[in-house]
Design a protein around this motif. Structure first.
Motif, PDB file in Angstrom:
ATOM      1  N   ASP A 164     -34.506   2.595 -75.208  1.00  0.00           N
ATOM      2  CA  ASP A 164     -34.189   1.047 -76.580  1.00  0.00           C
ATOM      3  C   ASP A 164     -35.477   2.550 -77.502  1.00  0.00           C
ATOM      4  O   ASP A 164     -35.702   2.167 -78.076  1.00  0.00           O
ATOM      5  CB  ASP A 164     -35.491   0.553 -76.703  1.00  0.00           C
ATOM      6  CG  ASP A 164     -34.777  -0.349 -78.204  1.00  0.00           C
ATOM      7  OD1 ASP A 164     -34.335  -0.004 -78.364  1.00  0.00           O
ATOM      8  OD2 ASP A 164     -35.509  -1.197 -78.184  1.00  0.00           O
ATOM      9  N   GLY A 177     -35.782   0.313 -81.006  1.00  0.00           N
ATOM     10  CA  GLY A 177     -36.573   0.284 -80.729  1.00  0.00           C
ATOM     11  C   GLY A 177     -38.004   0.560 -81.046  1.00  0.00           C
ATOM     12  O   GLY A 177     -39.030   0.729 -81.972  1.00  0.00           O
ATOM     13  N   ALA A 234     -38.186   1.702 -85.029  1.00  0.00           N
ATOM     14  CA  ALA A 234     -38.113   0.715 -85.616  1.00  0.00           C
ATOM     15  C   ALA A 234     -40.208   0.717 -85.276  1.00  0.00           C
ATOM     16  O   ALA A 234     -41.188   0.278 -86.929  1.00  0.00           O
ATOM     17  CB  ALA A 234     -37.487  -0.364 -85.128  1.00  0.00           C
ATOM     18  N   GLU A 235     -41.144   1.227 -83.858  1.00  0.00           N
ATOM     19  CA  GLU A 235     -41.688   0.504 -84.295  1.00  0.00           C
ATOM     20  C   GLU A 235     -42.789   1.574 -84.748  1.00  0.00           C
ATOM     21  O   GLU A 235     -43.345   1.710 -85.780  1.00  0.00           O
ATOM     22  CB  GLU A 235     -42.319   0.549 -82.482  1.00  0.00           C
ATOM     23  CG  GLU A 235     -43.706   0.927 -82.066  1.00  0.00           C
ATOM     24  CD  GLU A 235     -44.097   0.586 -81.057  1.00  0.00           C
ATOM     25  OE1 GLU A 235     -44.363   1.520 -79.742  1.00  0.00           O
ATOM     26  OE2 GLU A 235     -43.095  -0.201 -79.637  1.00  0.00           O
ATOM     27  N   ARG A 262     -34.718  -5.749 -88.923  1.00  0.00           N
ATOM     28  CA  ARG A 262     -33.498  -5.681 -88.464  1.00  0.00           C
ATOM     29  C   ARG A 262     -32.216  -6.579 -88.044  1.00  0.00           C
ATOM     30  O   ARG A 262     -32.611  -7.597 -88.111  1.00  0.00           O
ATOM     31  CB  ARG A 262     -33.597  -5.410 -86.074  1.00  0.00           C
ATOM     32  CG  ARG A 262     -34.673  -3.923 -85.821  1.00  0.00           C
ATOM     33  CD  ARG A 262     -34.640  -3.799 -84.758  1.00  0.00           C
ATOM     34  NE  ARG A 262     -34.179  -3.578 -83.858  1.00  0.00           N
ATOM     35  CZ  ARG A 262     -33.677  -2.983 -83.016  1.00  0.00           C
ATOM     36  NH1 ARG A 262     -34.842  -3.012 -81.969  1.00  0.00           N
ATOM     37  NH2 ARG A 262     -33.099  -2.619 -82.109  1.00  0.00           N
ATOM     38  N   ALA A 273     -28.244   1.717 -86.247  1.00  0.00           N
ATOM     39  CA  ALA A 273     -28.501   1.857 -84.891  1.00  0.00           C
ATOM     40  C   ALA A 273     -27.750   3.834 -84.187  1.00  0.00           C
ATOM     41  O   ALA A 273     -29.151   3.770 -83.754  1.00  0.00           O
ATOM     42  CB  ALA A 273     -28.069   1.128 -84.194  1.00  0.00           C
ATOM     43  N   ASP A 279     -28.389  -3.436 -86.486  1.00  0.00           N
ATOM     44  CA  ASP A 279     -27.660  -3.257 -85.064  1.00  0.00           C
ATOM     45  C   ASP A 279     -26.518  -3.719 -84.639  1.00  0.00           C
ATOM     46  O   ASP A 279     -25.885  -3.796 -85.261  1.00  0.00           O
ATOM     47  CB  ASP A 279     -28.499  -3.666 -84.650  1.00  0.00           C
ATOM     48  CG  ASP A 279     -29.461  -3.793 -84.232  1.00  0.00           C
ATOM     49  OD1 ASP A 279     -30.827  -2.586 -83.716  1.00  0.00           O
ATOM     50  OD2 ASP A 279     -31.147  -4.581 -84.575  1.00  0.00           O
TER      51      ASP A 279
END
Length: 199
Positions: free
Chosen positions: A39, A42, A45-46, A57, A147, A199
């Protein structure tokens, strides 16, 4: 003979039989194959959040509302030419002076690429990104990353970038530390980075 001279003499001796006229072949750096199940968005973003940036998001249809919510009420906002989102009340940059930009609270830009492994955003200052000054002077930078712009690592990002364009690499809000390691934000750029991942 000093210790330095002794070490250099040993190095010269070890290299005495090396043919320096032959070109040195440097093998290409190994490239990792990204896990197709990973991902990346993901992880991106982290990692961005690890830098004390605000990350959210949203779906494409919700982007205008997300941008509006990220901007403080009554804030002066500048946007670059070609931004794909309508920001009501924003000033379109037409070469604003540094003094004019200093009076503006926020900027909204798009990104060229996002790097999942490092949480870095890269702008190449094309349409929707504007010139470097507008991404550095206002205190709040709202940056839109789609994304499909997120890649696994730095080599993947470099493959997409044109080295003849000016590049700005952003890893969180501008920050520095003094000799006592007290962190100070906003010295060399925006104090607050708000990233909207679409996304």
């Amino acid at each position: 003979m000093s210790a330095r001279d002794e070490i250099l003499a040993r190095v010269r001796s070890a290299l005495a039989d090396v043919d320096r006229s032959a070109p040195t072949e440097v093998p290409p750096a190994p490239r990792r194959t990204p896990d197709p199940a990973a991902d990346l968005v993901g992880l991106f973003a982290e990692r961005v959040a690890d830098y004390r940036a605000v990350v959210e998001r949203c779906a494409e249809a919700d982007l205008p509302a997300a941008v509006a919510a990220a901007l403080p009420a009554g804030a002066g906002v500048v946007v670059p030419v070609g931004l794909g989102v309508d920001v009501p009340g924003a000033v379109v940059d037409d070469g604003l002076s540094a003094r004019d930009l200093d009076r503006i609270d926020a900027v909204v830009t798009e990104a060229r690429v996002g790097i999942a492994e490092t949480g870095t955003i890269v702008l190449d200052h094309g349409p929707g990104q504007g010139r470097r000054a507008i991404s550095l002077v206002p205190d709040l930078h709202v940056c839109i990353v789609r994304a499909d712009q997120v890649v696994a690592d730095v080599p993947d990002a470099v493959d997409l970038l044109d080295p003849t364009h000016p590049l700005t690499w952003i890893s969180g809000p501008s920050a520095t530390s003094d000799i006592e390691l007290d962190r100070v934000e906003g010295v060399h750029g925006p104090r607050t980075l708000h990233v909207i991942v679409v996304d």
